[in-house]
Design an enzyme around this catalytic site. Structure first.
Site, PDB file in Angstrom:
ATOM      1  N   TYR A   1       8.902 -37.988 -11.349  1.00 15.45           N
ATOM      2  CA  TYR A   1       8.205 -38.609 -12.481  1.00 15.45           C
ATOM      3  C   TYR A   1       8.706 -40.058 -12.754  1.00 15.45           C
ATOM      4  CZ  TYR A   1      10.913 -35.839 -15.846  1.00 15.45           C
ATOM      5  OH  TYR A   1      11.798 -35.077 -16.651  1.00 15.45           O
ATOM      6  N   GLU A   2       7.706 -40.693 -13.710  1.00 22.08           N
ATOM      7  CA  GLU A   2       8.164 -42.052 -13.987  1.00 22.08           C
ATOM      8  C   GLU A   2       8.253 -43.130 -12.801  1.00 22.08           C
ATOM      9  OE1 GLU A   2       8.036 -43.872 -16.699  1.00 22.08           O
ATOM     10  OE2 GLU A   2       7.703 -42.111 -17.818  1.00 22.08           O
TER      11      GLU A   2
END
Lengths: 594, 594
Positions: A434-435
């Site tokens: 994620y990110e």
């Protein structure tokens, strides 16, 4: 086995390696000094140890739950969150104007390492609030800053970041959620978002959603995306909460790990929303706060790695098998077997390298805002930009690798869930995703961060590493020096090669083929540089009689461990960097037999 | 996404790389030829695809269950096992005298790759039977071979290996289970064993336990351990089943993965048992079949890696994000992005390297039994011994790494359990642990296998690699040649260094500190050698117009991928090999601050 916050190591990394005291010299942090640093780390560590760590395994077992359009946090989490908010932990680095403590971001990052280590699923909730706070602080209207920011900084409300849609993950330009003007300055928001961390829960009265969507007349692609704010409950002029807004979770994911962090599918059905920042610049607004979120995720990698390491170390000190070649003891702790000691030592070395990379990124971010001159701020902004994808990707890859080694140290017990090591292995796996996946980080590094200043930031790092290499001659001789020297040369070669290929219009695929190996090379070598500076600082403290000698000697040995076990990778990274896009192109469908 | 058995790749690895046709020349396998090879792989692949793969995710969700002293296999597993047994799959390489098909072990290994890939939890059941069969075949009495072996070979009964006790894991010498003579030739077995894979289940009428225990007068430590056989149901003289024996499962573990494989805690309470082989030589007897079990676990690593790779490849061909730098297509399959292509290509290269290492180990094992002369048999035995720890550890480490990359390719979806990628990541994690942890493998390699013949087997491999290097000049120039050359030199240096340190009584800790890196170096370079031989064979087939040209070209490119992304590690392994025991000793409790 309980978690022990590594307060002494964190303080060492901040002061001896990341250079947090340079921040004090800017005058921008009047409330910061060494005593504050220690007090904050001690208090954060204690909270993480006593409140958050005990909830980690129960949270994994029970998970957050979804029913009838609402999410309930795992047992104990809402209460822990109240204590967290009451402790002022969300506002550590927020501006005083919004009720924050205006301390350095780097210190906040260090404090949050202990939160992630103690309970990664919990830590995501305030981490997402911090990202939303950052976005509002940078781009919100005065009204938004007055009406919402203080209540997010206090932790009374949490924030959520709502970007991904089923067809728009790494490629946010493909998103289709829409926001139509209502004629009264508000917008009507419609669409579905997925992977919304803590997008709904029962720990606070309100949740502030920062949502990417398209205005009716917006151009297609990434340049037609705007940023909106939608409150779970509408906020009246007097600040009290009004009607429930028209959005709700329609489910949560059944995931490999971080079970206590609800990952929501959110449906917006004409939800009332406000524009944040300028129309069609939502993606750019999002990216201004993305650096902070990414180094935060890097810190998660460090936290989960340290937790896994501590767990494995405790087991290795306790579990007795076989005769030690060192002590001659039969039924020796497995810690006294060289292969186990090696594994733990390399885990520790990588953790300290990753920690120092992340904290240095935090210091660079603080300096980019607060250094004395525009030139200095630009220099530090360049450093922050360069280090951010490395901090995110290298640290989270290390998190997965170290959590896996943590399982391994336990032998058969590591595979049994109740031992706890397996949870770290499961939880750690999300952070490289994620990110922005770590592949996206690598592409960001070679495609943008490296070349945006013509390579100046990378060259500045190389020059500083060479200076450290010179200093290192006073501490080591032979291999530990040679290995760093060879590694710096590899960084220099690789950097020039990529800048060269990037300047060639036909070189795009070559640069992308090199991306992953270049990021890993940078992480390996910058990590070694950090440990080398730590070793030099330890030596100085030893000479000054300042600190526990055995522990300081450990810092000196730790660099040697790293040099022998990690820095040698530099030449193999170099080989992969030069593989070229054409070779990969040959590995097409037919070549793979599909 | 369903599993597709890589029949063409398996046949290529067996014939073009592992040299299975040399076995035919021994005359020991009259029923074996190329047609049989293809027929066996096709049929095994089809069974794995159609019967076992569909049960993999349901088995993960439901798991095996324990209640009231008995284990019930996951839904569908007992029926699948009956089909497996009826297909004769347990007896592929078993002697004809016991009802087996007397085919090469190497072919059996290849067939079992598809079983492990389709359903790793299922595959463990017959894999443990094979180990028990091997132990009985080598050390059983005529009665045992007549009464039990045919019913294990037919799959009517399964086998279980019962070694570990809570205080005796890697250090089996510490085990305390006892066997007391009953005066009638049988023994009374008492003790607790843990981690007993498929130790109890409802898929067959009987289960044959091979158990390590101590006779009353046995010396302490590893030289006082004997091997016993205990049937779940006593077997009467006429072969029918009698009373339930006095042992039972008292629980199963709640594990990270392979949920459908029951991992039992077994309690023996005066169970009736028979001695297998000679008193106090149980550990040696166990180790005669350990080689086979270890390469079998290596094959599990290959299988789970290939499954994860296939899953990720299918996703990468389907999922569309962003513009491809190669095709210019917007919304291109992520397979057409260089970083994704690189990841998948390196996964594929490592899978083929690991597969070839394991299958070559299998061929060596067959040759060690059946080659024409004692000298040749000794040569192949040395090769089998050397390759076995590498096959086990390198392949299972690759399994974990590749399963992790498989999750990563899926992005956020990879972390969602229903996608399936996460199960491979969980399942894969056990293989580096059981049948001797990979740390134990590394110690076995440097401590025994490398030096037992004065390094002759390692030197023979080095000589053969140099011959391949010469041949490679006809296919490649520049980097792909240089990298292999440098890598071979690293193996040579490392081998001589370890043999030298091993000869020095003060060098024991240095050797152990080097163990892990030496095993990884050997795996990296021998894997590259295997791919190089594959590339040479592909070139020959291309020239002869024999086979799919694009796929054969893929084998040539695959070696180059491996050379650029893996062979470069050789120099870093060399650095770690030379780190020395003293450096690790400095990383003691105080240095680590505990």
């Amino acid at each position: 086995m309980t978690y022990r916050a590594p307060v002494r190591d964190l303080a060492f990394s901040l002061t001896a390696v990341a250079g947090i005291d340079d921040l004090a010299a800017t005058g921008a942090f009047p409330d910061y000094d060494g005593d504050v640093l220690n007090a904050v780390l001690e208090a954060a560590g204690q909270f993480s140890e006593e409140v958050l760590a005990p909830l980690n395994r129960p949270g994994d077992l029970a998970g957050a739950t979804y029913a009838n359009g609402a999410v309930t946090a795992a047992p104990g989490f809402a209460d822990a969150y109240s204590q967290f908010a009451a402790g002022g932990w969300t506002g550590l680095a927020a501006p005083a104007s919004a009720g924050g403590q205006a301390l350095p971001k780097a210190l906040e990052l260090a404090a949050f390492e202990t939160v992630h280590a103690a309970n990664m699923a919990f830590g995501l909730c305030p981490m997402l609030s911090l990202a939303a706070i950052e976005a509002l602080e940078a781009h919100g209207t005065e009204h938004q800053k007055t009406a919402y920011l203080p209540r997010m900084v206090s932790g009374e409300w949490t924030g959520a970041m709502c970007l991904t849609e089923p067809q728009a993950g790494s490629d946010l330009g493909a998103l289709t959620s829409t926001a139509t003007p209502n004629g009264d300055g508000t917008y009507s928001l419609t669409g579905q978002k997925i992977y919304i961390t803590w997008g709904d829960h029962d720990a606070t009265d309100n949740i502030v959603h920062m949502v990417l969507a398209r205005l009716p007349d917006a151009p297609a692609g990434p340049k037609g995306i705007s940023l909106f704010l939608a409150n779970k409950f509408l906020v009246k002029a007097d600040g009290t909460l009004g009607d429930r807004n028209a959005f709700r979770p329609v489910g949560i994911e059944h995931k490999l790990g971080i079970h206590a962090s609800p990952t929501c599918v959110m449906q917006y059905e004409g939800a009332t929303a406000e524009l944040v920042g300028r129309p069609n610049e939502g993606l750019a607004h999002m990216f201004t706060m993305m650096n902070a979120a990414r180094v935060g995720v890097g810190m998660e990698g460090v936290g989960i790695a340290d937790r896994a390491y501590q767990h494995a170390l405790a087991y290795a000190l306790d579990r007795r098998q076989g005769r030690s070649v060192w002590t001659g003891e039969a039924g020796a702790p497995i810690f006294d077997h060289p292969d186990v000691r090696r594994t733990l030592s390399v885990m520790k070395a990588k953790i300290e390298a990753a920690r120092a990379i992340c904290l240095s990124t935090g210091v660079a971010a603080d300096m980019a805002r607060h250094a004395a001159t525009p030139e200095m701020r630009a220099h530090w902004k360049g450093r922050e930009d360069l280090l951010t994808p490395i901090a995110k990707a290298w640290s989270t890859d290390a998190g997965v690798e170290i959590a896996s080694q943590g399982v391994q140290i336990h032998g058969g017990m590591g595979f049994v869930e109740e031992t706890g090591a397996a949870q770290f292995y499961r939880d750690a796996r999300i952070a490289p995703i994620y990110e922005g996946t770590n592949g996206i980080q690598a592409m960001d590094l070679v495609g943008r961060k490296l070349s945006q200043d013509g390579g100046a930031s990378a060259k500045a790092v190389i020059a500083e590493m060479k200076a450290t290499l010179t200093d290192l001659g006073g501490l080591y001789s032979g291999k530990p020096i040679e290995r760093f020297k060879t590694a710096i040369a590899a960084v220099e070669d690789a950097t020039l090669w990529i800048l060269d290929r990037k300047a060639d219009p036909a070189g795009a695929a070559d640069v992308l083929a090199a991306a992953d190996a270049y990021l890993k090379l940078m992480g390996d070598v910058i990590g070694g540089w950090m440990l080398a500076r730590g070793a030099l600082a330890a030596k100085a403290r030893l000479t000054a009689g300042d600190g526990d000698p055995a522990w300081l000697e450990g810092k000196i040995a730790l660099y040697e461990i790293y040099a022998a076990n990690v820095l040698g990778h530099a030449s193999s990274r170099l080989a992969a960097i030069g593989q070229g896009g054409d070779l990969l192109k040959r590995m097409g469908r037919e070549a793979l037999g599909v």
